[in-house]
Design a protein around this motif. Structure first.
Motif, PDB file in Angstrom:
ATOM      1  N   TRP A 128     105.088   4.001 -36.655  1.00 13.97           N
ATOM      2  CA  TRP A 128     103.970   4.243 -37.591  1.00 13.97           C
ATOM      3  C   TRP A 128     102.642   3.886 -36.928  1.00 13.97           C
ATOM      4  N   ILE A 129     102.606   2.696 -36.270  1.00 16.62           N
ATOM      5  CA  ILE A 129     101.364   2.262 -35.613  1.00 16.62           C
ATOM      6  C   ILE A 129     100.977   3.230 -34.502  1.00 16.62           C
ATOM      7  N   LEU A 130     101.965   3.576 -33.657  1.00 18.68           N
ATOM      8  CA  LEU A 130     101.679   4.489 -32.541  1.00 18.68           C
ATOM      9  C   LEU A 130     101.257   5.859 -33.053  1.00 18.68           C
ATOM     10  N   HIS A 131     101.855   6.302 -34.175  1.00 18.05           N
ATOM     11  CA  HIS A 131     101.503   7.605 -34.731  1.00 18.05           C
ATOM     12  C   HIS A 131     100.039   7.621 -35.158  1.00 18.05           C
ATOM     13  N   ARG A 132      99.600   6.532 -35.810  1.00 16.35           N
ATOM     14  CA  ARG A 132      98.196   6.436 -36.232  1.00 16.35           C
ATOM     15  C   ARG A 132      97.265   6.397 -35.031  1.00 16.35           C
ATOM     16  N   LEU A 133      97.581   5.485 -34.072  1.00 13.68           N
ATOM     17  CA  LEU A 133      96.682   5.325 -32.929  1.00 13.68           C
ATOM     18  C   LEU A 133      96.602   6.614 -32.118  1.00 13.68           C
ATOM     19  N   SER A 134      97.775   7.257 -31.881  1.00 15.60           N
ATOM     20  CA  SER A 134      97.748   8.487 -31.088  1.00 15.60           C
ATOM     21  C   SER A 134      97.004   9.582 -31.837  1.00 15.60           C
ATOM     22  N   GLY A 135      97.159   9.621 -33.169  1.00 13.31           N
ATOM     23  CA  GLY A 135      96.446  10.620 -33.962  1.00 13.31           C
ATOM     24  C   GLY A 135      94.945  10.441 -33.865  1.00 13.31           C
ATOM     25  N   LEU A 136      94.484   9.191 -34.039  1.00 13.56           N
ATOM     26  CA  LEU A 136      93.044   8.929 -33.958  1.00 13.56           C
ATOM     27  C   LEU A 136      92.509   9.246 -32.565  1.00 13.56           C
ATOM     28  N   ALA A 137      93.278   8.850 -31.539  1.00 11.83           N
ATOM     29  CA  ALA A 137      92.842   9.124 -30.164  1.00 11.83           C
ATOM     30  C   ALA A 137      92.720  10.620 -29.937  1.00 11.83           C
ATOM     31  N   MET A 138      93.694  11.397 -30.469  1.00 12.30           N
ATOM     32  CA  MET A 138      93.646  12.852 -30.275  1.00 12.30           C
ATOM     33  C   MET A 138      92.472  13.477 -31.004  1.00 12.30           C
ATOM     34  N   VAL A 139      92.159  12.991 -32.214  1.00 10.79           N
ATOM     35  CA  VAL A 139      90.988  13.515 -32.935  1.00 10.79           C
ATOM     36  C   VAL A 139      89.740  13.315 -32.073  1.00 10.79           C
ATOM     37  N   PHE A 140      89.627  12.118 -31.485  1.00 14.83           N
ATOM     38  CA  PHE A 140      88.458  11.829 -30.666  1.00 14.83           C
ATOM     39  C   PHE A 140      88.437  12.670 -29.387  1.00 14.83           C
ATOM     40  N   PHE A 141      89.554  12.700 -28.650  1.00 16.47           N
ATOM     41  CA  PHE A 141      89.558  13.376 -27.347  1.00 16.47           C
ATOM     42  C   PHE A 141      89.500  14.888 -27.488  1.00 16.47           C
ATOM     43  N   VAL A 142      90.312  15.438 -28.396  1.00 13.17           N
ATOM     44  CA  VAL A 142      90.299  16.899 -28.566  1.00 13.17           C
ATOM     45  C   VAL A 142      88.960  17.342 -29.151  1.00 13.17           C
ATOM     46  N   GLY A 143      88.415  16.525 -30.074  1.00 12.80           N
ATOM     47  CA  GLY A 143      87.088  16.811 -30.610  1.00 12.80           C
ATOM     48  C   GLY A 143      86.046  16.861 -29.508  1.00 12.80           C
ATOM     49  N   SER A 144      86.075  15.865 -28.609  1.00 10.55           N
ATOM     50  CA  SER A 144      85.079  15.858 -27.529  1.00 10.55           C
ATOM     51  C   SER A 144      85.322  17.002 -26.544  1.00 10.55           C
ATOM     52  N   HIS A 145      86.596  17.412 -26.382  1.00 14.05           N
ATOM     53  CA  HIS A 145      86.886  18.544 -25.504  1.00 14.05           C
ATOM     54  C   HIS A 145      86.323  19.851 -26.094  1.00 14.05           C
ATOM     55  N   ILE A 146      86.396  19.973 -27.427  1.00 14.65           N
ATOM     56  CA  ILE A 146      85.825  21.153 -28.092  1.00 14.65           C
ATOM     57  C   ILE A 146      84.305  21.180 -27.905  1.00 14.65           C
ATOM     58  N   ILE A 147      83.668  20.022 -28.155  1.00 14.12           N
ATOM     59  CA  ILE A 147      82.212  19.936 -27.995  1.00 14.12           C
ATOM     60  C   ILE A 147      81.829  20.224 -26.540  1.00 14.12           C
ATOM     61  N   ALA A 148      82.596  19.639 -25.596  1.00 13.88           N
ATOM     62  CA  ALA A 148      82.305  19.849 -24.173  1.00 13.88           C
ATOM     63  C   ALA A 148      82.457  21.319 -23.801  1.00 13.88           C
ATOM     64  N   GLY A 149      83.511  21.968 -24.341  1.00 10.85           N
ATOM     65  CA  GLY A 149      83.708  23.390 -24.082  1.00 10.85           C
ATOM     66  C   GLY A 149      82.535  24.209 -24.578  1.00 10.85           C
ATOM     67  N   PHE A 150      82.054  23.864 -25.786  1.00 14.19           N
ATOM     68  CA  PHE A 150      80.904  24.567 -26.370  1.00 14.19           C
ATOM     69  C   PHE A 150      79.660  24.383 -25.503  1.00 14.19           C
ATOM     70  N   LEU A 151      79.383  23.134 -25.128  1.00 17.07           N
ATOM     71  CA  LEU A 151      78.172  22.848 -24.348  1.00 17.07           C
ATOM     72  C   LEU A 151      78.212  23.548 -22.988  1.00 17.07           C
ATOM     73  N   THR A 152      79.386  23.508 -22.337  1.00 15.33           N
ATOM     74  CA  THR A 152      79.510  24.133 -21.021  1.00 15.33           C
ATOM     75  C   THR A 152      79.383  25.650 -21.129  1.00 15.33           C
ATOM     76  N   GLN A 153      80.066  26.219 -22.137  1.00 12.04           N
ATOM     77  CA  GLN A 153      80.079  27.672 -22.297  1.00 12.04           C
ATOM     78  C   GLN A 153      78.693  28.211 -22.653  1.00 12.04           C
TER      79      GLN A 153
END
Lengths: 128, 139
Positions: free
Chosen positions: A24-49
């Protein structure tokens, strides 16, 4: 109906939930980390493109770093397999009796997958 | 610190999102597997390496196959994959932002902060969704 559990932080630390608690703990932490990292990857993709921005390129350099990739792949695979386990147990509640065993089964799926990722990432990172 | 009030049973936002979390997870599995299998049916077996294949499985975007040796890109870059990307973006972003909402609401309890956080998270969801859709349409 209010569920009010007044449990302090240190009392909470003493709780021995075992495998399901850690999942349960790992599921929460990994979920939050993915929201942050994938979110920043989307923003980075937009800025670069759109602007060829240095900020976007800098974020993606971190994102594509092999050590970062190994961490991210672990989070993604754990979250995906654990989420599938939760979904299956929700669909067939009779299986909840075996939830500790289901966590062993879960690692049995994760480890081979992660070894494949480890092999792939290290092969290109270290030029083996 | 008190934990959040659990909503009444029945057809409400919490129930809908509970169901959505399961269904969107299954949808993301389906989208990923479709990308993976379709890549093998296209030219992935001989013209891409495994890193490209994994990137494509997560998100079938043209920029994810740019460093491969694919000769004919017609079957890789078209409106079908744009639709798949839109679906992946919708299910992925909504799943993630709703997960964020659940974690936040677990910690803040039911007070005047809750609607403010909900509004903030809703705007974040809309923003990431729009940016991602823009990237998909422009790539």
């Amino acid at each position: 109906m209010a569920l009010n559990r007044k449990v302090g932080f240190f009392k909470g630390l003493k709780y021995k939930g075992g495998g399901p608690m850690w999942a349960w703990i790992l599921h929460r932490l990994s979920g939050l980390a993915m929201v942050f990292f994938v979110g920043s990857h989307i923003i980075a993709g937009f800025l670069t493109q759109q602007f060829g921005s240095d900020v976007g390129i800098a974020i993606n350099i971190v994102y594509e770093n092999w050590i970062f990739q190994l961490v991210l792949f672990f989070l993604v695979i754990f979250h995906a397999v654990n989420g599938l386990r939760v979904t299956l147990l929700d669909l067939w509640p009779a299986l909840l009796e075996y939830q500790r065993e289901s966590i062993w089964l879960e690692w049995l799926v994760i480890i081979p997958l992660y070894v494949l990722i480890l092999f792939t990432v290290l092969k290109s990172a270290l030029g083996l | 610190m008190s934990s959040r009030t659990v909503a009444k049973r029945g057809f409400n936002l919490d129930y809908m999102m509970w169901l959505f979390m399961r269904l969107s997870a299954l949808a993301l599995y389906t989208i990923g597997l479709t990308g993976l299998i379709a890549a093998f049916v296209m030219s992935a077996r001989t013209q891409t390496d495994i890193s490209t294949l994994i990137r494509w499985t997560f998100f079938p975007n043209p920029s994810h196959i740019i460093s491969s040796d694919i000769i004919n890109l017609d079957s890789w870059i078209n409106s079908f994959w744009q639709v798949m990307q839109m679906l992946a973006v919708f299910f992925g972003v909504t799943h993630g932002i709703n997960g964020l909402r659940i974690v936040v609401e677990d910690f803040i309890g039911s007070n005047w902060w809750r609607p403010i956080w909900r509004g903030f998270i809703f705007i974040l969801w809309l923003f990431i969704l729009l940016v991602a859709v823009y990237v998909v349409l422009a790539s």
